[in-house]
Motif scaffolding. Structure first.
Motif, mmCIF file in Angstrom:
data_model
loop_
_atom_site.group_PDB
_atom_site.id
_atom_site.type_symbol
_atom_site.label_atom_id
_atom_site.label_comp_id
_atom_site.label_asym_id
_atom_site.label_seq_id
_atom_site.Cartn_x
_atom_site.Cartn_y
_atom_site.Cartn_z
ATOM 1 N N GLU A 141 0.835 -1.206 0.000
ATOM 2 C CA GLU A 141 0.000 0.000 0.000
ATOM 3 C C GLU A 141 0.867 1.252 0.000
ATOM 4 O O GLU A 141 0.575 2.223 -0.708
ATOM 5 C CB GLU A 141 -0.918 0.004 1.234
ATOM 6 C CG GLU A 141 -2.015 -1.048 1.182
ATOM 7 C CD GLU A 141 -2.855 -1.065 2.452
ATOM 8 O OE1 GLU A 141 -2.603 -0.225 3.343
ATOM 9 O OE2 GLU A 141 -3.767 -1.914 2.551
ATOM 10 N N LEU A 142 1.954 1.233 0.765
ATOM 11 C CA LEU A 142 2.856 2.380 0.816
ATOM 12 C C LEU A 142 3.544 2.608 -0.512
ATOM 13 O O LEU A 142 3.711 3.743 -0.973
ATOM 14 C CB LEU A 142 3.896 2.155 1.928
ATOM 15 C CG LEU A 142 4.818 3.327 2.247
ATOM 16 C CD1 LEU A 142 4.019 4.535 2.691
ATOM 17 C CD2 LEU A 142 5.825 2.925 3.320
ATOM 18 N N SER A 143 3.934 1.503 -1.168
ATOM 19 C CA SER A 143 4.581 1.604 -2.478
ATOM 20 C C SER A 143 3.648 2.267 -3.493
ATOM 21 O O SER A 143 4.066 3.121 -4.284
ATOM 22 C CB SER A 143 4.997 0.208 -2.963
ATOM 23 O OG SER A 143 5.541 0.272 -4.267
ATOM 24 N N ALA A 144 2.367 1.881 -3.469
ATOM 25 C CA ALA A 144 1.388 2.465 -4.390
ATOM 26 C C ALA A 144 1.223 3.967 -4.127
ATOM 27 O O ALA A 144 1.105 4.772 -5.065
ATOM 28 C CB ALA A 144 0.049 1.751 -4.241
ATOM 29 N N MET A 145 1.259 4.345 -2.867
ATOM 30 C CA MET A 145 1.135 5.758 -2.508
ATOM 31 C C MET A 145 2.334 6.556 -3.000
ATOM 32 O O MET A 145 2.192 7.695 -3.470
ATOM 33 C CB MET A 145 0.996 5.903 -0.986
ATOM 34 C CG MET A 145 -0.325 5.401 -0.439
ATOM 35 S SD MET A 145 -0.388 5.544 1.375
ATOM 36 C CE MET A 145 -1.955 4.742 1.719
ATOM 37 N N LYS A 189 5.289 15.149 -10.832
ATOM 38 C CA LYS A 189 5.598 15.429 -12.237
ATOM 39 C C LYS A 189 4.538 16.322 -12.872
ATOM 40 O O LYS A 189 4.844 17.241 -13.636
ATOM 41 C CB LYS A 189 5.701 14.115 -13.008
ATOM 42 C CG LYS A 189 6.938 13.293 -12.657
ATOM 43 C CD LYS A 189 6.955 11.996 -13.473
ATOM 44 C CE LYS A 189 8.191 11.160 -13.132
ATOM 45 N NZ LYS A 189 8.206 9.878 -13.866
ATOM 46 N N GLU A 190 3.269 16.051 -12.526
ATOM 47 C CA GLU A 190 2.178 16.823 -13.106
ATOM 48 C C GLU A 190 2.228 18.280 -12.637
ATOM 49 O O GLU A 190 1.995 19.211 -13.408
ATOM 50 C CB GLU A 190 0.827 16.191 -12.734
ATOM 51 C CG GLU A 190 -0.393 16.895 -13.315
ATOM 52 C CD GLU A 190 -0.426 16.854 -14.840
ATOM 53 O OE1 GLU A 190 -1.069 17.739 -15.437
ATOM 54 O OE2 GLU A 190 0.208 15.946 -15.439
ATOM 55 N N ILE A 191 2.561 18.499 -11.371
ATOM 56 C CA ILE A 191 2.653 19.857 -10.837
ATOM 57 C C ILE A 191 3.778 20.618 -11.523
ATOM 58 O O ILE A 191 3.625 21.784 -11.921
ATOM 59 C CB ILE A 191 2.879 19.812 -9.309
ATOM 60 C CG1 ILE A 191 1.606 19.312 -8.597
ATOM 61 C CG2 ILE A 191 3.247 21.189 -8.771
ATOM 62 C CD1 ILE A 191 1.795 18.992 -7.135
ATOM 63 N N LYS A 192 4.955 19.954 -11.690
ATOM 64 C CA LYS A 192 6.075 20.593 -12.376
ATOM 65 C C LYS A 192 5.707 20.950 -13.810
ATOM 66 O O LYS A 192 6.058 22.036 -14.307
ATOM 67 C CB LYS A 192 7.284 19.663 -12.371
ATOM 68 C CG LYS A 192 7.951 19.508 -11.011
ATOM 69 C CD LYS A 192 9.146 18.567 -11.096
ATOM 70 C CE LYS A 192 9.846 18.427 -9.744
ATOM 71 N NZ LYS A 192 11.000 17.483 -9.818
ATOM 72 N N GLN A 231 1.996 7.154 -6.680
ATOM 73 C CA GLN A 231 1.004 8.193 -6.931
ATOM 74 C C GLN A 231 1.582 9.578 -6.636
ATOM 75 O O GLN A 231 1.352 10.534 -7.387
ATOM 76 C CB GLN A 231 -0.236 7.942 -6.066
ATOM 77 C CG GLN A 231 -1.385 8.906 -6.365
ATOM 78 C CD GLN A 231 -2.619 8.611 -5.522
ATOM 79 O OE1 GLN A 231 -2.552 7.822 -4.590
ATOM 80 N NE2 GLN A 231 -3.733 9.216 -5.858
ATOM 81 N N SER A 232 2.358 9.691 -5.555
ATOM 82 C CA SER A 232 2.935 10.985 -5.198
ATOM 83 C C SER A 232 3.938 11.444 -6.251
ATOM 84 O O SER A 232 4.010 12.637 -6.576
ATOM 85 C CB SER A 232 3.597 10.907 -3.813
ATOM 86 O OG SER A 232 4.775 10.143 -3.852
ATOM 87 N N HIS A 233 4.734 10.496 -6.805
ATOM 88 C CA HIS A 233 5.694 10.856 -7.861
ATOM 89 C C HIS A 233 4.962 11.356 -9.100
ATOM 90 O O HIS A 233 5.389 12.329 -9.744
ATOM 91 C CB HIS A 233 6.566 9.650 -8.218
ATOM 92 C CG HIS A 233 7.509 9.242 -7.109
ATOM 93 N ND1 HIS A 233 8.142 10.150 -6.301
ATOM 94 C CD2 HIS A 233 7.927 8.000 -6.695
ATOM 95 C CE1 HIS A 233 8.896 9.525 -5.431
ATOM 96 N NE2 HIS A 233 8.785 8.202 -5.643
#
Length: 507
Positions: free
Chosen positions: A481-485, A494-497, A488-490
């Protein structure tokens, strides 16, 4: 706001009706001012109703309806003809309604020595809208306060409810006169003041006395007759208007009290210097500063050490210990800082009190119980004659209570009963420690903690229930679950940049 029946504000439909209707009187008046106007009217209507009820009884019995003793023997205030509600109702929409009410208050005080200089007499003042005042009189005219449904003590409940609403309106200033009912009930249910001398050195509007009276009534099987009760009430307050509220609050319950001849500062003018009380209940001002100008440095009350002039917490505590009878008990509210503070000699004072085996129990209370402050508080229980010598009960009640508004929490009836039963089990030597909630601790253990009395240090952390999932399986699941999070955060990063780059802001 009505809440479930398990909470202390249950069944408040009638009280809420009175509050909302009386609230029309306020207009632009400050809450601290119109509090006395509304409470005075409630009091006046109630004693008039009680008088009329007794009047009719005497008529039926063909007795003298103007015999003052015939009212006094039933604990009913005598209301002279000019002050009876009928006269007030007739004048409701006349310009002189304020003067009529003021004169009624004076006449009642003249006939009843217990009420001398207590009742508000400022209804004629220009700032009070007489049209609105008349409307409130009309409202009260249509209400029989002595017998509303099955609740014979409806006025007392209404008075207390309105006090709580005024406390909510006044905010920080309300700490002078109001302690939340659930806090007072917790103190009373643990102390169980069945008989003896009850004392509050900073009594506010008298809530501690009222709940003590309620406790006796609820456990005696007689909810109306106080003629045979065995409590003597003593107290004082430094605020003159607050003191009057307390006397009215007690008078409508037929409870007599000795609150001294006038208002007075407890530290500099102790009105009951020789009193040795069986029960002391109090909610003194939190962290009161500048209480001692140096003139009290050698006072005999400071048996355990001179309290710092910048904080009166341990001055209040020692004042109450000084006034305890040989088997007396204290239940008081103090800011949590008193549990661990080492400044100004407070740590030494606390150590000596613990070593004298006076601290029976400490309760860490939930947050958001008070309208007036967000300071976390605890309840201290002091006992000159502890059943469990050399031991102190610690209760962590911080998770208790129910939110009744977005800002206010209440201890429920069940919460209070649980705490009281915990103290009962402790005193009977039958307590089983519950991790995260309660623990009986020896003075030796407290000494190893530098005499700090924070319950969390002693009750530990509540044991978590085993969910049945094997450890290896749980860790595998959680890491996936942590890996999936992380992924998603990465992606979001990228989208914000990317979006910032489109408008000329590169990262």
């Amino acid at each position: 706001m009505a809440v479930e029946s398990k909470n202390n504000t249950a069944s408040i439909g009638f009280e809420l009706q009175i509050w909302e209707a009386a609230d029309i009187l306020r207009g632009n008046m400050d809450a601290a001012e119109y509090k006395h106007v509304v409470l005075g009217l409630i009091f006046l209507k109630y004693i008039s109703d009680k008088f009329e009820e007794r009047y009719r009884e005497l008529e039926t019995e063909d007795d003298d309806v103007e015999d003052k003793d015939a009212y006094a023997e039933q604990n009913v205030f005598f209301v002279p003809s000019s002050a009876r509600w009928g006269k007030i109702a007739e004048a409701a929409h006349k310009e002189e309604i304020g003067t009529v009410i003021d004169n009624a208050m004076r006449a009642i005080e003249k006939e009843n020595k217990r009420l001398k200089d207590i009742l508000p007499k400022n209804y004629a003042r220009n700032e009070l809208d007489k049209r609105r005042l008349g409307n409130v009189v009309d409202l009260f005219t249509n209400i029989q306060m002595i017998d509303h449904g099955e609740e014979k003590d409806i006025l007392g409940r209404t008075y207390e409810y309105c006090l709580s609403k005024f406390a909510e309106r006044e905010g920080k200033r309300a700490g002078e006169f109001y302690t939340p009912s659930c806090v007072v009930r917790t103190l009373v249910e643990v102390l169980q003041p069945f008989k003896g001398r009850v004392y509050d050195p900073c009594c506010g509007s008298g809530g501690m006395f009222v709940q003590s009276a309620e406790f006796v009534k609820n456990h005696s099987g007689n909810r109306r007759d106080f003629s045979g009760w065995n409590l003597s009430i003593y107290g004082q307050d430094s605020n003159p208007t607050t003191r009057k509220m307390a006397l009215m609050n007690l008078a409508i319950r037929g409870v007599e009290a000795d609150l001294g001849a006038s208002d007075a500062d407890t530290f500099h003018n102790d009105l009951h210097p020789t009193l040795k009380a069986d029960f002391i209940l109090a909610n003194p001002p939190f962290n009161l500063s500048d209480w001692n100008d140096g003139s009290l440095n050698d006072d005999l009350r400071w048996k355990y050490g001179l309290p710092p002039s910048g904080n009166a917490n341990f001055a209040w505590l020692q004042h109450m210990i000084h006034h305890l009878s040989p088997s007396g008990k204290i239940g008081m509210v103090l800011a949590n800082g008193s549990l661990s503070s080492q400044s100004g000699g407070e740590g030494e004072i606390r150590r000596k009190i613990v070593e004298d085996d006076l601290v029976e129990g400490i309760i860490a209370m939930p947050t958001q119980l008070f309208f007036t402050t967000q300071i976390p508080v605890s309840l201290w229980f002091i006992n000159r004659n502890k059943k469990q010598k050399g031991k102190t009960l610690f209760v962590d009640a911080r998770k208790m209570g129910t939110m009744v508004t977005r800002r206010l929490r209440e201890m429920t009836t069940e919460d209070i009963a649980k705490v009281a039963k915990t103290f009962e089990a402790f005193n009977n030597g039958k307590l089983e420690d519950v991790k995260g909630f309660c623990a009986a601790v020896t003075t030796e253990v407290i000494a190893r903690q530098d005499y700090i009395l924070t319950p969390g240090r002693y009750v530990g952390i509540e044991e978590q229930e085993d969910d049945g999932e094997p450890f290896e399986e749980k860790m595998t699941r959680l890491t996936h679950e942590l890996s999936a999070m992380f992924k998603q955060s990465h992606a979001l990063e990228k989208e914000i940049k990317k979006q910032l780059g489109k408008i000329g802001y590169e990262i």
